[in-house]
Write an enzyme that holds these catalytic residues in place. Structure first.
Site, PDB file in Angstrom:
ATOM      1  N   LYS A 162      16.927 -16.069  43.750  1.00 29.30           N
ATOM      2  CA  LYS A 162      18.297 -15.547  43.655  1.00 29.30           C
ATOM      3  C   LYS A 162      19.144 -16.499  42.830  1.00 29.30           C
ATOM      4  CE  LYS A 162      21.985 -13.048  44.675  1.00 29.30           C
ATOM      5  NZ  LYS A 162      22.627 -12.837  45.973  1.00 29.30           N
TER       6      LYS A 162
ATOM      7  N   HIS B   6      24.179  -5.722  44.288  1.00 27.20           N
ATOM      8  CA  HIS B   6      25.451  -5.132  44.716  1.00 27.20           C
ATOM      9  C   HIS B   6      26.375  -4.790  43.543  1.00 27.20           C
ATOM     10  CE1 HIS B   6      26.368  -9.379  44.321  1.00 27.20           C
ATOM     11  NE2 HIS B   6      25.931  -9.687  45.520  1.00 27.20           N
TER      12      HIS B   6
ATOM     13  N   ASP C 251      23.818  -5.779  51.445  1.00 30.64           N
ATOM     14  CA  ASP C 251      24.651  -6.982  51.350  1.00 30.64           C
ATOM     15  C   ASP C 251      25.439  -7.191  52.648  1.00 30.64           C
ATOM     16  OD1 ASP C 251      25.617  -9.328  50.251  1.00 30.64           O
ATOM     17  OD2 ASP C 251      27.262  -8.351  49.183  1.00 30.64           O
TER      18      ASP C 251
ATOM     19  N   HIS D  16      30.327 -12.628  59.146  1.00 27.50           N
ATOM     20  CA  HIS D  16      31.154 -13.825  59.358  1.00 27.50           C
ATOM     21  C   HIS D  16      31.874 -13.620  60.683  1.00 27.50           C
ATOM     22  CE1 HIS D  16      30.837 -15.477  55.243  1.00 27.50           C
ATOM     23  NE2 HIS D  16      30.817 -14.217  54.844  1.00 27.50           N
TER      24      HIS D  16
ATOM     25  N   HIS E 259      21.997 -10.558  54.389  1.00 32.70           N
ATOM     26  CA  HIS E 259      22.290 -11.900  54.910  1.00 32.70           C
ATOM     27  C   HIS E 259      22.178 -11.849  56.424  1.00 32.70           C
ATOM     28  CE1 HIS E 259      24.141 -13.165  51.034  1.00 32.70           C
ATOM     29  NE2 HIS E 259      24.423 -11.877  50.954  1.00 32.70           N
TER      30      HIS E 259
ATOM     31  N   ALA F 212      34.394 -13.984  52.408  1.00 36.48           N
ATOM     32  CA  ALA F 212      33.946 -12.750  51.752  1.00 36.48           C
ATOM     33  C   ALA F 212      32.696 -12.229  52.429  1.00 36.48           C
ATOM     34  CB  ALA F 212      33.658 -13.029  50.285  1.00 36.48           C
TER      35      ALA F 212
ATOM     36  N   HIS G  96      23.468 -12.515  41.403  1.00 33.91           N
ATOM     37  CA  HIS G  96      24.871 -12.264  41.761  1.00 33.91           C
ATOM     38  C   HIS G  96      25.626 -12.243  40.437  1.00 33.91           C
ATOM     39  CE1 HIS G  96      28.455 -12.338  44.459  1.00 33.91           C
ATOM     40  NE2 HIS G  96      28.991 -12.608  43.288  1.00 33.91           N
TER      41      HIS G  96
ATOM     42  N   ASN H   7      21.274 -18.003  50.977  1.00 35.44           N
ATOM     43  CA  ASN H   7      22.492 -18.832  50.843  1.00 35.44           C
ATOM     44  C   ASN H   7      22.929 -19.426  52.176  1.00 35.44           C
ATOM     45  OD1 ASN H   7      23.309 -16.237  51.716  1.00 35.44           O
ATOM     46  ND2 ASN H   7      25.356 -16.475  50.826  1.00 35.44           N
TER      47      ASN H   7
ATOM     48  N   HIS I  30      18.749  -6.233  50.203  1.00 34.96           N
ATOM     49  CA  HIS I  30      19.718  -7.336  50.052  1.00 34.96           C
ATOM     50  C   HIS I  30      20.434  -7.534  51.381  1.00 34.96           C
ATOM     51  CE1 HIS I  30      22.851  -9.601  47.490  1.00 34.96           C
ATOM     52  NE2 HIS I  30      23.167  -9.808  48.759  1.00 34.96           N
TER      53      HIS I  30
HETATM   54  C1  NCD Z   1      27.969 -12.907  50.885  1.00 36.20           C
HETATM   55  C2  NCD Z   1      27.883 -13.867  52.066  1.00 36.20           C
HETATM   56  O1  NCD Z   1      28.791 -13.887  52.891  1.00 36.20           O
HETATM   57  O2  NCD Z   1      26.876 -14.572  52.180  1.00 36.20           O
HETATM   58  N1  NCD Z   1      29.321 -12.425  50.786  1.00 36.20           N
HETATM   59  C3  NCD Z   1      29.731 -11.302  50.144  1.00 36.20           C
HETATM   60  O3  NCD Z   1      30.944 -11.090  50.052  1.00 36.20           O
HETATM   61  N2  NCD Z   1      28.876 -10.434  49.656  1.00 36.20           N
HETATM   62  C4  NCD Z   1      27.501 -13.573  49.642  1.00 36.20           C
HETATM   63  C5  NCD Z   1      27.229 -12.610  48.503  1.00 36.20           C
HETATM   64  O4  NCD Z   1      26.282 -11.846  48.529  1.00 36.20           O
HETATM   65  O5  NCD Z   1      27.997 -12.620  47.535  1.00 36.20           O
HETATM   66 ZN    ZN Z   2      24.858 -10.883  49.260  1.00 37.96          ZN
END
Ligand code: NCD
Ligand code: ZN
Length: 345
Positions: free
Chosen positions: A99, A174, A247, A251, A15, A263, A136, A41, A13
């Site tokens: 997803k 997660h 996860d 950012h 990003h 988040a 999710h 996403n 998992h």
């Molecule tokens: C994830 C994101 O920033 O893409 N953020 C997070 O808090 N985990 C999205 C997600 O997996 O919920």
């Molecule tokens: Zn995630």
């Protein structure tokens, strides 16, 4: 010096975003992991095979050639996903799952599904074609307390999906609560879960005690200590239903240190080291290899890796930031702190 050698792990998992952020983070993952499940996403989201193949190519181009790394692609379920999309995904060796983001549940989820009942034909096609559903698992009902959203999702939504589609392979992503651990433990083998490093290492005090600490804010939000303990127990139990999914969700620093902070925790820079810390604290380093390197591959019906990595017990300091552009940066989880395990180059 203490050392452990593991079969090379995979991240189930992850990003990685696009553009400058992708270039900043992807080699952090590729130096440790052989494969990663890439979350779809983006804005706009990755909803069909053609988009996923383009994104996969962008990731491969951003990855240093010294690493043998494979991005495993995932499609984002929307209200507009069709049975043909599922059929095409099932025929593409690059695509490994869909997803499900309940609309509004987390970062970039506004295109997510608004009515689960309306996509039952899609779940039926996934079940039939053996395409995993990644979830999710949080309700978005404004009335539900944010700390209860995972438990309520399991009670009201996930258990119903599982009842209607008993052979659908599902990963509850997660997991953050003892409720989720219990649900997964009691379910048949086609139900599994990923666990992040932050949910093994921290409880909700990390976000809120001594000032508000935005770099610990992720979704699902960190929970109380009893839940963290349940997660550590599950991850270190040797139960193949629980496996590694960071996860890691980068950012820019200024978007987290903000009156409406994003988040997501950035853990990819030292993911396997962070898990080693958690397993070491639990006296369960011998259980790390199954969790990190075997059970996820088995669940996804992919071969286990054959290469190895070695971790050394040695202290090193996490950087305060990683540069993303000339002016912008990324703050890692545990910025400036000392980690006790280090991946050998
Ligand atoms: C994830 C994101 O920033 O893409 N953020 C997070 O808090 N985990 C999205 C997600 O997996 O919920
Ligand atoms: Zn995630």
């Amino acid at each position: 010096m203490q050392q452990i050698t593991l079969t090379q792990p995979d991240d189930w998992h992850l990003h990685v975003r696009t553009g400058d952020m992708l270039k900043t983070v992807i080699n952090h993952t590729a130096r440790q992991f052989s494969r990663a499940i890439i979350m779809p996403n983006l804005q706009p989201p990755v909803t069909n095979v053609a988009q996923a193949l383009n994104y996969q190519q962008e990731i491969q181009q951003a990855t240093s050639r010294q690493y043998n790394f494979t991005p495993l692609m995932v499609l984002y379920l929307t209200n507009a996903t069709t049975v043909e999309d599922v059929q095409q995904a099932s025929l593409s060796p690059a695509i490994h799952a869909f997803k499900l983001y309940p609309a509004g549940a987390t970062t970039n989820s506004d295109q997510g599904v608004t009515d689960l009942n309306a996509i039952y034909p899609i779940f039926a096609a996934m079940e039939e074609l053996n395409v995993p559903l990644l979830v999710h698992g949080e309700v978005t009902d404004p009335e539900i307390d944010i700390f209860d959203r995972e438990r309520v999702f399991i009670e009201q939504k996930l258990s119903v999906i599982h009842q209607h589609f008993p052979d659908l392979r599902i990963v509850l992503e997660h997991v953050t609560t003892s409720d989720a651990v219990q649900f997964v433990q009691q379910a048949p083998d086609n139900i599994a879960a990923t666990i992040t490093p932050q949910h093994l290492l921290y409880n909700r005090n990390a976000i809120l005690v001594g000032g508000i600490k935005p770099h610990y804010y992720c979704l699902p939000i960190l929970k109380r200590e009893t839940h963290r303990e349940a997660l550590v127990k599950a991850a270190t139990s040797g139960n193949p239903k629980f496996f590694l999914g960071t996860d890691s969700a980068p950012h820019l620093t200024h978007l987290k240190e903000n009156s409406c902070g994003c988040a997501g925790c950035y853990s990819a820079y030292a993911a396997i080291e962070l898990y080693a810390e958690a397993f070491d604290k639990a006296g369960a380093l011998d259980k790390l290899e199954g969790f990190a390197s075997f059970y996820g591959a088995d669940f996804y019906q992919l071969p286990r890796n054959t290469q190895q990595i070695t971790l050394e017990k040695t202290d090193w300091q996490v950087p305060e930031h990683y540069p993303v552009t000339e002016k912008e940066q990324l703050t890692p989880l545990k910025a400036g702190e000392i980690l006790h395990w280090k991946l050998q180059a």
